[in-house]
Design a protein around this motif. Structure first.
Motif, PDB file in Angstrom:
ATOM      1  N   TYR A  61       0.832  -1.202   0.000  1.00  0.00           N
ATOM      2  CA  TYR A  61       0.000   0.000   0.000  1.00  0.00           C
ATOM      3  C   TYR A  61       0.873   1.262   0.000  1.00  0.00           C
ATOM      4  O   TYR A  61       0.519   2.261  -0.653  1.00  0.00           O
ATOM      5  N   SER A  62       1.999   1.235   0.680  1.00  0.00           N
ATOM      6  CA  SER A  62       2.910   2.389   0.659  1.00  0.00           C
ATOM      7  C   SER A  62       3.432   2.630  -0.750  1.00  0.00           C
ATOM      8  O   SER A  62       3.489   3.778  -1.218  1.00  0.00           O
ATOM      9  N   GLY A  63       3.803   1.558  -1.446  1.00  0.00           N
ATOM     10  CA  GLY A  63       4.225   1.720  -2.838  1.00  0.00           C
ATOM     11  C   GLY A  63       3.105   2.193  -3.730  1.00  0.00           C
ATOM     12  O   GLY A  63       3.322   2.980  -4.668  1.00  0.00           O
ATOM     13  N   HIS A  64       1.881   1.737  -3.451  1.00  0.00           N
ATOM     14  CA  HIS A  64       0.726   2.182  -4.226  1.00  0.00           C
ATOM     15  C   HIS A  64       0.491   3.680  -4.046  1.00  0.00           C
ATOM     16  O   HIS A  64       0.192   4.394  -5.015  1.00  0.00           O
ATOM     17  N   VAL A  65       0.633   4.183  -2.834  1.00  0.00           N
ATOM     18  CA  VAL A  65       0.417   5.612  -2.572  1.00  0.00           C
ATOM     19  C   VAL A  65       1.487   6.449  -3.267  1.00  0.00           C
ATOM     20  O   VAL A  65       1.207   7.529  -3.799  1.00  0.00           O
TER      21      VAL A  65
ATOM     22  N   THR B 111      -8.005   4.825   0.279  1.00  0.00           N
ATOM     23  CA  THR B 111      -7.744   4.559   1.683  1.00  0.00           C
ATOM     24  C   THR B 111      -7.315   3.110   1.854  1.00  0.00           C
ATOM     25  O   THR B 111      -7.591   2.262   0.986  1.00  0.00           O
ATOM     26  N   PRO B 112      -6.616   2.784   2.944  1.00  0.00           N
ATOM     27  CA  PRO B 112      -6.200   1.387   3.142  1.00  0.00           C
ATOM     28  C   PRO B 112      -7.371   0.411   3.159  1.00  0.00           C
ATOM     29  O   PRO B 112      -7.255  -0.705   2.634  1.00  0.00           O
ATOM     30  N   ILE B 113      -8.509   0.835   3.726  1.00  0.00           N
ATOM     31  CA  ILE B 113      -9.661  -0.071   3.775  1.00  0.00           C
ATOM     32  C   ILE B 113     -10.219  -0.307   2.377  1.00  0.00           C
ATOM     33  O   ILE B 113     -10.583  -1.432   2.008  1.00  0.00           O
ATOM     34  N   GLN B 114     -10.298   0.770   1.561  1.00  0.00           N
ATOM     35  CA  GLN B 114     -10.784   0.610   0.187  1.00  0.00           C
ATOM     36  C   GLN B 114      -9.871  -0.310  -0.615  1.00  0.00           C
ATOM     37  O   GLN B 114     -10.351  -1.181  -1.358  1.00  0.00           O
ATOM     38  N   LYS B 115      -8.581  -0.126  -0.484  1.00  0.00           N
ATOM     39  CA  LYS B 115      -7.646  -0.979  -1.215  1.00  0.00           C
ATOM     40  C   LYS B 115      -7.694  -2.407  -0.708  1.00  0.00           C
ATOM     41  O   LYS B 115      -7.586  -3.370  -1.497  1.00  0.00           O
ATOM     42  N   PHE B 116      -7.871  -2.575   0.596  1.00  0.00           N
ATOM     43  CA  PHE B 116      -7.953  -3.927   1.163  1.00  0.00           C
ATOM     44  C   PHE B 116      -9.190  -4.653   0.654  1.00  0.00           C
ATOM     45  O   PHE B 116      -9.134  -5.835   0.310  1.00  0.00           O
TER      46      PHE B 116
ATOM     47  N   LYS C  17     -11.118  -9.310  -3.311  1.00  0.00           N
ATOM     48  CA  LYS C  17     -11.942  -9.988  -4.312  1.00  0.00           C
ATOM     49  C   LYS C  17     -11.297 -11.267  -4.823  1.00  0.00           C
ATOM     50  O   LYS C  17     -11.913 -12.018  -5.573  1.00  0.00           O
ATOM     51  N   LEU C  18     -10.047 -11.494  -4.409  1.00  0.00           N
ATOM     52  CA  LEU C  18      -9.406 -12.769  -4.736  1.00  0.00           C
ATOM     53  C   LEU C  18     -10.174 -13.933  -4.129  1.00  0.00           C
ATOM     54  O   LEU C  18     -10.199 -15.042  -4.687  1.00  0.00           O
ATOM     55  N   PHE C  19     -10.826 -13.697  -2.996  1.00  0.00           N
ATOM     56  CA  PHE C  19     -11.587 -14.754  -2.333  1.00  0.00           C
ATOM     57  C   PHE C  19     -12.987 -14.912  -2.924  1.00  0.00           C
ATOM     58  O   PHE C  19     -13.679 -15.869  -2.599  1.00  0.00           O
ATOM     59  N   GLY C  20     -13.431 -13.975  -3.742  1.00  0.00           N
ATOM     60  CA  GLY C  20     -14.763 -14.047  -4.329  1.00  0.00           C
ATOM     61  C   GLY C  20     -15.334 -12.652  -4.502  1.00  0.00           C
ATOM     62  O   GLY C  20     -14.751 -11.644  -4.081  1.00  0.00           O
ATOM     63  N   GLU C  21     -16.480 -12.566  -5.149  1.00  0.00           N
ATOM     64  CA  GLU C  21     -17.117 -11.281  -5.400  1.00  0.00           C
ATOM     65  C   GLU C  21     -17.590 -10.612  -4.102  1.00  0.00           C
ATOM     66  O   GLU C  21     -17.635  -9.391  -4.013  1.00  0.00           O
ATOM     67  N   ASP C  22     -17.925 -11.396  -3.112  1.00  0.00           N
ATOM     68  CA  ASP C  22     -18.392 -10.838  -1.842  1.00  0.00           C
ATOM     69  C   ASP C  22     -17.256 -10.426  -0.925  1.00  0.00           C
ATOM     70  O   ASP C  22     -17.500  -9.939   0.191  1.00  0.00           O
ATOM     71  N   GLY C  23     -16.019 -10.640  -1.361  1.00  0.00           N
ATOM     72  CA  GLY C  23     -14.895 -10.303  -0.517  1.00  0.00           C
ATOM     73  C   GLY C  23     -14.577 -11.414   0.467  1.00  0.00           C
ATOM     74  O   GLY C  23     -14.991 -12.569   0.319  1.00  0.00           O
ATOM     75  N   MET C  24     -13.824 -11.049   1.500  1.00  0.00           N
ATOM     76  CA  MET C  24     -13.376 -12.037   2.480  1.00  0.00           C
ATOM     77  C   MET C  24     -14.340 -12.100   3.658  1.00  0.00           C
ATOM     78  O   MET C  24     -14.625 -11.088   4.300  1.00  0.00           O
ATOM     79  N   THR C  25     -14.852 -13.262   3.915  1.00  0.00           N
ATOM     80  CA  THR C  25     -15.681 -13.525   5.090  1.00  0.00           C
ATOM     81  C   THR C  25     -14.922 -14.466   6.028  1.00  0.00           C
ATOM     82  O   THR C  25     -13.853 -14.988   5.673  1.00  0.00           O
ATOM     83  N   LEU C  26     -15.452 -14.665   7.223  1.00  0.00           N
ATOM     84  CA  LEU C  26     -14.780 -15.536   8.186  1.00  0.00           C
ATOM     85  C   LEU C  26     -14.703 -16.967   7.669  1.00  0.00           C
ATOM     86  O   LEU C  26     -13.679 -17.652   7.831  1.00  0.00           O
TER      87      LEU C  26
END
Length: 466
Positions: free
Chosen positions: A159-163, A171-176, A181-190
Motif C-alpha cells: 500500500y505504501s508503494g501504491h500511494v 484509503t487502506p480499507i478501500q484498497k484492502f 476480491k481474490l476470495f470471491g465477489e463478496d470479498g473475504m468472510t470468516l
C-alpha cells in the motif's frame, strides 16, 4: 477546329486549314470571363521545352476531366514531389515507437538482471543466516513461525508503494476490500478466511519447517540444490491434476531431478543424517510444489495487490492459530529455550527480514520483469551457497554430490524452456540454413563472374561441348 466557310465561297478545290483556338468553352462547363479573376488565381500551365505539360492540359480540357483547371498536370506533379519529400518525415516519426519499445525492453531486461541478483543474494543470505542461528538457537519451528509472522507487513508495504506511485489515492480499507476480491465477489468472510487461508498457511509452514530441518542435516549448497526440484514436482502435479500440456523435455527434466536426488542420497550411503536430510529437503520441495499448484487451482492468477493481501492474511492466520504449536513444543521439551531476553533476536530479525525481502522480490519481480529471470535467481542461489560454504565453512564436496547438483540444476534449466521451444528452435535453424544457402549462392555467383572476367582478359573462350 475545322473551318469550311472559305471552301464554299471560292469554288476551288476544297482545302483544310487549322485555326488557332479562341474559345475554350465546353458544353455544360462554366467558363470564367476574361475580366473576372480565375478561381485558381494565377496558376497556369507551365510549358516545358518539349510541351509535355501543354499537351496534357489540352487532353484534360477536351475530355472534360472533372476538377480540371489550367496547369492541373503540373500542379499534380508538384504535389507528388512534395508528398515524396514529406515521406521521410513520416517514416522518422514512425520509427520513434519502435525505438521506445526497444528502450523499454532494454530497461526491463536490466531491471530483471538486478532483480535476479537481489533474489539470489537474499535467498543465499537467508540460508546462511539460518545456519548461523542454529549455532546458538536450535529451534526450527519457532524460527519458521516467527519468520512467517512478518508476512503481515506485506500488504502495508504494498500500500505504501501504491500511494507513492499512483495518482488516484485510495484509503487502506478501500484498497484492502478491492484486493480481497481474490476470495470471491463478496470479498473475504470468516468462512472463506478459514477455508482458503488454513490449507495454504499449513503448507507454507511445513515448507519452511522442513527446509530448516534439512539445513540441520546437510550443507546449504545441498539443501538449496534439492529445493530446486520443486520445479519438476510442479510440472508433474500440473500435468496430473491441472491437465497441463505434456512436454517430453520436461519429463526428461523431472527424471534428471529424481536422478540427482538419488545420487545425493547415495553420496554418503542410504543411512545416517545425509539420507534424512535429503528426505527433508525433498519434502520441503514437494510441499512448495503442492502449494503452488493448489493456489493456481483454487485462486487462479492474481495481481500484486491480491498476492500482498493473501500473504498478509496468511500472516494473521499464522499469528492467531499456529501460535499454539511453538508453545506445545516448548512445554513438551521438543524445542526448549530460556528466557525471551536470551534469544538471539538479532539473527531472528535478520532472518525474518531477509525472508520477507525474498518473498517481496519474487512477487514484485514477476510483475516488473520476466518470470523466467526470477527462477534463474533462485537457481543462482546454489553456486552462491557453494561459494560461501567453500570460502567460509571450508566444506569439501565429493564428486558424487557435485554431479548430483549439476544434474539437478540442468534439469531446472530444462524446465524453464517455453512450451513452443521446439517450433521456435526449428524456425531459427531453418532461418540460419536459408542464410547460409543464400551466402553460398552469392559466393558461387561472384566466383563464376570473376572466372569469366579473367578468361576474357586472357583472351580465352570456353567452348561448350556438344
Amino acid at each position: 477546329m475545322i473551318s469550311t466557310e472559305s471552301v464554299l465561297e471560292s469554288g476551288d478545290q476544297p482545302c483544310i486549314r487549322l485555326e488557332p483556338l479562341n474559345n475554350t468553352h465546353l458544353p455544360g462547363k462554366a467558363t470564367p470571363s476574361r475580366g473576372s479573376p480565375s478561381v485558381f488565381g494565377d496558376i497556369g500551365p507551365k510549358v516545358t521545352a518539349n510541351g509535355v505539360h501543354d499537351i496534357e492540359d489540352r487532353i484534360l480540357r477536351i475530355t472534360g476531366y472533372y476538377g480540371y483547371y489550367p496547369g492541373y498536370s503540373s500542379h499534380r506533379r508538384e504535389e507528388g514531389s512534395e508528398s515524396h519529400a514529406e515521406t521521410p518525415v513520416s517514416e522518422t516519426s514512425g520509427e520513434s515507437p519502435s525505438y521506445q519499445t526497444c528502450a523499454n525492453t532494454a530497461l526491463k531486461v536490466l531491471g530483471g538482471l538486478l532483480v535476479v541478483l537481489c533474489v539470489s543474494s537474499s535467498w543465499v543470505g537467508t540460508t546462511q543466516v539460518v545456519k548461523l542461528t542454529f549455532q546458538s538457537f536450535s529451534c526450527p519451528f519457532f524460527i519458521s513461525w516467527f519468520s512467517s509472522n512478518w508476512n503481515i507487513l506485506f500488504f502495508p508495504i504494498y500500500y505504501s508503494g501504491h500511494v507513492v506511485t499512483t495518482r488516484e489515492k485510495q484509503t487502506p480499507i478501500q484498497k484492502f476490500r478491492e484486493c480481497s476480491k481474490l476470495f470471491g465477489e463478496d470479498g473475504m468472510t470468516l468462512k472463506l478466511f478459514l477455508k482458503r487461508t488454513a490449507p495454504f498457511s499449513i503448507l507454507w509452514t511445513l515448507t519452511n519447517y522442513l527446509y530448516l530441518l534439512a539445513l540441520k542435516k546437510l550443507t546449504a549448497t545441498d539443501v538449496s540444490a534439492l529445493y530446486c526440484c520443486h520445479k519438476a514436482f510442479v510440472f508433474l502435479l500440473s500435468w496430473i491434476v491441472l491437465k497441463d500440456r505434456f512436454m517430453g523435455v520436461r519429463i526428461v527434466a523431472a527424471i534428471m531431478a529424481i536422478t540427482g536426488i538419488v545420487m545425493m542420497a547415495y553420496a554418503d550411503g542410504f543411512h545416517g543424517d545425509s539420507f534424512v536430510g535429503v528426505a527433508l529437503a525433498v519434502g520441503s520441495a514437494s510441499t512448495s510444489a503442492l502449494y503452488k499448484v493448489l493456489f493456481k487451482m483454487f485462486l487462479g492468477s492474481a495481481n500484486l495487490g491480491e498476492v500482498a493481501h493473501f500473504l498478509s492474511t496468511m500472516g494473521f492466520f499464522n499469528l492467531i492459530f499456529i501460535s499454539c504449536v511453538p508453545l506445545i513444543l516448548y512445554f513438551t521439551k521438543v524445542e526448549h529455550w530460556g528466557s525471551l531476553s536470551s534469544l538471539p533476536w538479532g539473527y531472528l530479525c535478520g532472518l525474518a527480514g531477509l525472508w520477507l525481502v525474498f518473498n517481496i522480490l519474487v512477487n514484485v519481480g514477476v510483475v516488473l520483469t520476466y518470470p523466467i529471470l526470477i527462477s534463474i535467481g533462485t537457481l543462482l542461489s546454489v553456486p552462491g551457497n557453494a561459494a560461501v560454504d567453500v570460502l567460509k565453512h571450508e566444506v569439501i564436496f565429493s564428486v558424487v554430490r557435485l554431479a548430483a547438483t549439476c544434474i539437478i540444476c540442468l534439469g531446472f534449466l530444462l524446465l524453464l524452456l517455453p512450451e513452443e521451444w521446439d517450433s521456435v528452435t526449428l524456425r531459427f535453424l531453418a532461418t540460419i540454413a536459408d542464410k547460409k544457402s543464400e551466402e553460398h549462392g552469392e559466393e558461387l555467383t561472384e566466383s563464376s563472374v570473376h572466372t569469366r572476367s579473367r578468361s576474357r582478359a586472357n583472351g580465352t573462350v570456353s567452348i561448350p561441348l556438344a
